[in-house]
Design an enzyme around this catalytic site. Sequence first.
Site, PDB file in Angstrom:
ATOM      1  N   LYS B 116       0.812  -1.225   0.000  1.00 27.34           N
ATOM      2  CA  LYS B 116       0.000   0.000   0.000  1.00 27.34           C
ATOM      3  C   LYS B 116       0.840   1.267   0.000  1.00 27.34           C
ATOM      4  O   LYS B 116       0.396   2.298  -0.504  1.00 27.34           O
ATOM      5  CB  LYS B 116      -0.940  -0.001   1.207  1.00 27.34           C
ATOM      6  CG  LYS B 116      -2.054  -1.007   1.048  1.00 27.34           C
ATOM      7  CD  LYS B 116      -3.064  -0.937   2.163  1.00 27.34           C
ATOM      8  CE  LYS B 116      -4.141  -1.982   1.920  1.00 27.34           C
ATOM      9  NZ  LYS B 116      -5.070  -2.107   3.020  1.00 27.34           N
ATOM     10  N   GLY B 162      -8.741  -6.579   2.982  1.00 29.24           N
ATOM     11  CA  GLY B 162      -9.923  -7.102   3.649  1.00 29.24           C
ATOM     12  C   GLY B 162     -10.222  -6.468   4.991  1.00 29.24           C
ATOM     13  O   GLY B 162     -10.918  -7.037   5.819  1.00 29.24           O
ATOM     14  N   GLY B 163      -9.683  -5.266   5.209  1.00 33.85           N
ATOM     15  CA  GLY B 163      -9.990  -4.561   6.456  1.00 33.85           C
ATOM     16  C   GLY B 163      -9.201  -5.072   7.654  1.00 33.85           C
ATOM     17  O   GLY B 163      -9.293  -4.517   8.744  1.00 33.85           O
ATOM     18  N   LYS B 235     -16.954  -4.874   3.650  1.00 40.71           N
ATOM     19  CA  LYS B 235     -18.189  -4.529   2.952  1.00 40.71           C
ATOM     20  C   LYS B 235     -19.295  -5.554   3.189  1.00 40.71           C
ATOM     21  O   LYS B 235     -19.010  -6.750   3.242  1.00 40.71           O
ATOM     22  CB  LYS B 235     -17.896  -4.472   1.453  1.00 40.71           C
ATOM     23  CG  LYS B 235     -16.785  -3.508   1.087  1.00 40.71           C
ATOM     24  CD  LYS B 235     -16.263  -3.775  -0.309  1.00 40.71           C
ATOM     25  CE  LYS B 235     -15.025  -2.938  -0.578  1.00 40.71           C
ATOM     26  NZ  LYS B 235     -14.366  -3.318  -1.845  1.00 40.71           N
ATOM     27  N   GLU B 287      -6.719   2.155  -2.444  1.00 41.55           N
ATOM     28  CA  GLU B 287      -5.878   1.035  -2.868  1.00 41.55           C
ATOM     29  C   GLU B 287      -6.435   0.464  -4.155  1.00 41.55           C
ATOM     30  O   GLU B 287      -7.537   0.802  -4.573  1.00 41.55           O
ATOM     31  CB  GLU B 287      -5.834  -0.056  -1.790  1.00 41.55           C
ATOM     32  CG  GLU B 287      -7.171  -0.715  -1.515  1.00 41.55           C
ATOM     33  CD  GLU B 287      -7.073  -1.769  -0.405  1.00 41.55           C
ATOM     34  OE1 GLU B 287      -6.774  -1.369   0.731  1.00 41.55           O
ATOM     35  OE2 GLU B 287      -7.297  -2.948  -0.688  1.00 41.55           O
ATOM     36  N   ASN B 289      -7.274  -3.180  -6.116  1.00 41.30           N
ATOM     37  CA  ASN B 289      -7.402  -4.627  -6.048  1.00 41.30           C
ATOM     38  C   ASN B 289      -7.165  -5.200  -7.429  1.00 41.30           C
ATOM     39  O   ASN B 289      -7.903  -4.905  -8.369  1.00 41.30           O
ATOM     40  CB  ASN B 289      -8.781  -5.020  -5.524  1.00 41.30           C
ATOM     41  CG  ASN B 289      -8.964  -4.583  -4.089  1.00 41.30           C
ATOM     42  OD1 ASN B 289      -8.061  -4.720  -3.272  1.00 41.30           O
ATOM     43  ND2 ASN B 289     -10.113  -4.032  -3.777  1.00 41.30           N
ATOM     44  N   ARG B 291      -7.621  -7.838  -9.215  1.00 40.92           N
ATOM     45  CA  ARG B 291      -8.355  -9.086  -9.451  1.00 40.92           C
ATOM     46  C   ARG B 291      -9.817  -8.759  -9.677  1.00 40.92           C
ATOM     47  O   ARG B 291     -10.225  -7.617  -9.559  1.00 40.92           O
ATOM     48  CB  ARG B 291      -8.232  -9.968  -8.218  1.00 40.92           C
ATOM     49  CG  ARG B 291      -8.669  -9.188  -6.973  1.00 40.92           C
ATOM     50  CD  ARG B 291      -8.955 -10.039  -5.804  1.00 40.92           C
ATOM     51  NE  ARG B 291      -8.981  -9.313  -4.558  1.00 40.92           N
ATOM     52  CZ  ARG B 291      -9.997  -8.600  -4.094  1.00 40.92           C
ATOM     53  NH1 ARG B 291     -11.089  -8.466  -4.816  1.00 40.92           N
ATOM     54  NH2 ARG B 291      -9.933  -7.986  -2.937  1.00 40.92           N
ATOM     55  N   VAL B 294     -15.361  -9.097  -5.406  1.00 40.65           N
ATOM     56  CA  VAL B 294     -16.548  -9.819  -4.915  1.00 40.65           C
ATOM     57  C   VAL B 294     -17.815  -9.219  -5.536  1.00 40.65           C
ATOM     58  O   VAL B 294     -18.675  -9.925  -6.057  1.00 40.65           O
ATOM     59  CB  VAL B 294     -16.647  -9.736  -3.371  1.00 40.65           C
ATOM     60  CG1 VAL B 294     -17.906 -10.428  -2.868  1.00 40.65           C
ATOM     61  CG2 VAL B 294     -15.414 -10.321  -2.705  1.00 40.65           C
ATOM     62  N   ARG B 335     -24.303  -9.071   0.739  1.00 37.59           N
ATOM     63  CA  ARG B 335     -23.464 -10.243   1.005  1.00 37.59           C
ATOM     64  C   ARG B 335     -24.095 -11.039   2.135  1.00 37.59           C
ATOM     65  O   ARG B 335     -24.086 -10.590   3.291  1.00 37.59           O
ATOM     66  CB  ARG B 335     -22.058  -9.827   1.404  1.00 37.59           C
ATOM     67  CG  ARG B 335     -21.335  -9.057   0.327  1.00 37.59           C
ATOM     68  CD  ARG B 335     -19.879  -8.925   0.707  1.00 37.59           C
ATOM     69  NE  ARG B 335     -19.170  -8.037  -0.203  1.00 37.59           N
ATOM     70  CZ  ARG B 335     -17.850  -7.912  -0.247  1.00 37.59           C
ATOM     71  NH1 ARG B 335     -17.108  -8.614   0.607  1.00 37.59           N
ATOM     72  NH2 ARG B 335     -17.274  -7.102  -1.101  1.00 37.59           N
TER      73      ARG B 335
END
Lengths: 70, 443
Positions: B116, B162-163, B235, B287, B289, B291, B294, B335
């Site tokens: 980061k 992921g926090g 999230k 940041e 991601n 990929r 989700v 989710r």
Amino acid sequence: MAEVRAEMVANVWKVLVSEGDQVEDGDTLVILESMKMEIPVLAEDSGTISTLKVAEGDVIQEGDLIAVIE
Amino acid sequence: MFESVLVANRGEIARRVIRTVRALGIKAIAVHSEADADLPYVDEADEAILIGPAQPAQSYLDIDAVMEAAKRTNAQAVHPGYGFLAENAAFAERVIAEGLVWIGPPPEAISAMGDKINARNLMEKAGVPVASGTREPVPDADAAVAAGIGYPVMVKAAGGGGGIGMSVARDEAELRKAYDTARTRAERFFGNPDILLERYIEHARHVEVQILGLADGTVVALGERDCSVQRRHQKIVEETPSPGVGLELRARMLAAAVRAGEAVGYRGAGTVECLVDPVAQDFVFLEMNTRLQVEHPITELVTGLDLVEQQLLIAAGEPVSFTSVQPRGHAIEFRVYAEDPKRFLPSPGSITVWEEPAGEVVRVDSGYRAGNKVTPFYDPLLAKLCVYGPDRAQALAAARKAVAEFRIEGLKTNLPFFTELLEDPGFATGDYDTGLVDRMRAR
């Protein structure tokens, strides 16, 4: 006397106390891990750890005894 | 296009990727742990390989085990999904070195964005706005550094995600505590002890931009997703478009996301996460991601695109399936987690009843079905419930109906929380920020 039991199925990540230790109400006894989350298990009473049933790496089920504080 | 793809993941995302792979007439190969043998994605793949025991380190995170499965099945390409090895540059390099196609960005882009601190500095250089903060790792809970940035500060693990390992400090005492927590988590979860401090923006919205780096080198932005409904910095509900982003801000954010992708030579699907100040209509980079995300289905619902298909086309060096994109309508994702709806604590168990809502405006990406056991070894995501409407009000109406119709029994889920959220004036009006869930629970 207070029995500390598991609230959910989890892996035991860290055990922070030993049998015979003095603990205060609210102290962290063990840290469980379930679904990528750490869950601290706290003492619900002050006293001495008379029984400690878990070791790091164990898998425990909901309701399993973790420790007894007397 | 290749003839076979190994999906190096599990649960709902493995199932989601397998669906598109098979729809394109490509052979789908699943890998699974002993704990996951009965999950739907294992059945739906053309071939499934057992790669190890339940513990992720010995199965889904075991690069040798995954590569052996790929060789044994003659897989031509590897799709990593999200999580596990998806942002592991060494895995991407290994896949490429063994002559397979990596369905993801170049390993160099993963490395550049994986740290980061490095990512923040790169973005600043590329002209993407960043929050004031540290340009190198902070070796201890340095009060002078924090004071220089200005409280409140966010304490973060440089290698994190992921926090995990993130917390806010409002004074020196909190800084020390937050620093220790971040450091322990950073070492344990990410194997990288570096910590950075950044100015924390109060009442911010968490908004991200979906980008695609095309095979010809151009980068396009496909719109934003608002991910401000969070618990523990993770999230739980996402929507697009963001109710807090105006036209002018959206244009600036999309342009910055394209610059971010270009700065690292991005290929494939990626997400540029930002913090938005809805009052000032301004944003900073958070940041990237590297990929598939989700919450990608809500972008698919408003654009009509299949993002996994675009990933496969780009990885194969082919043009994408579209020429231009005009998002239409409103989509929301919920989710559905195996966790209690009050305190959000994990609730593994056995699923006895599983009845999904259905309908034209409903999409459910699920990882489980009745009879499956949800184990403590993996994240608590059971399913992603997505709804679509021509506008936000109609999407909310569809959501209320779909949440009420989703029946899962045998374990606790957060479905009752969604009922509560949909009745909350803060969410209903769209005027909310990342503090929404904490405020609901503090009442």
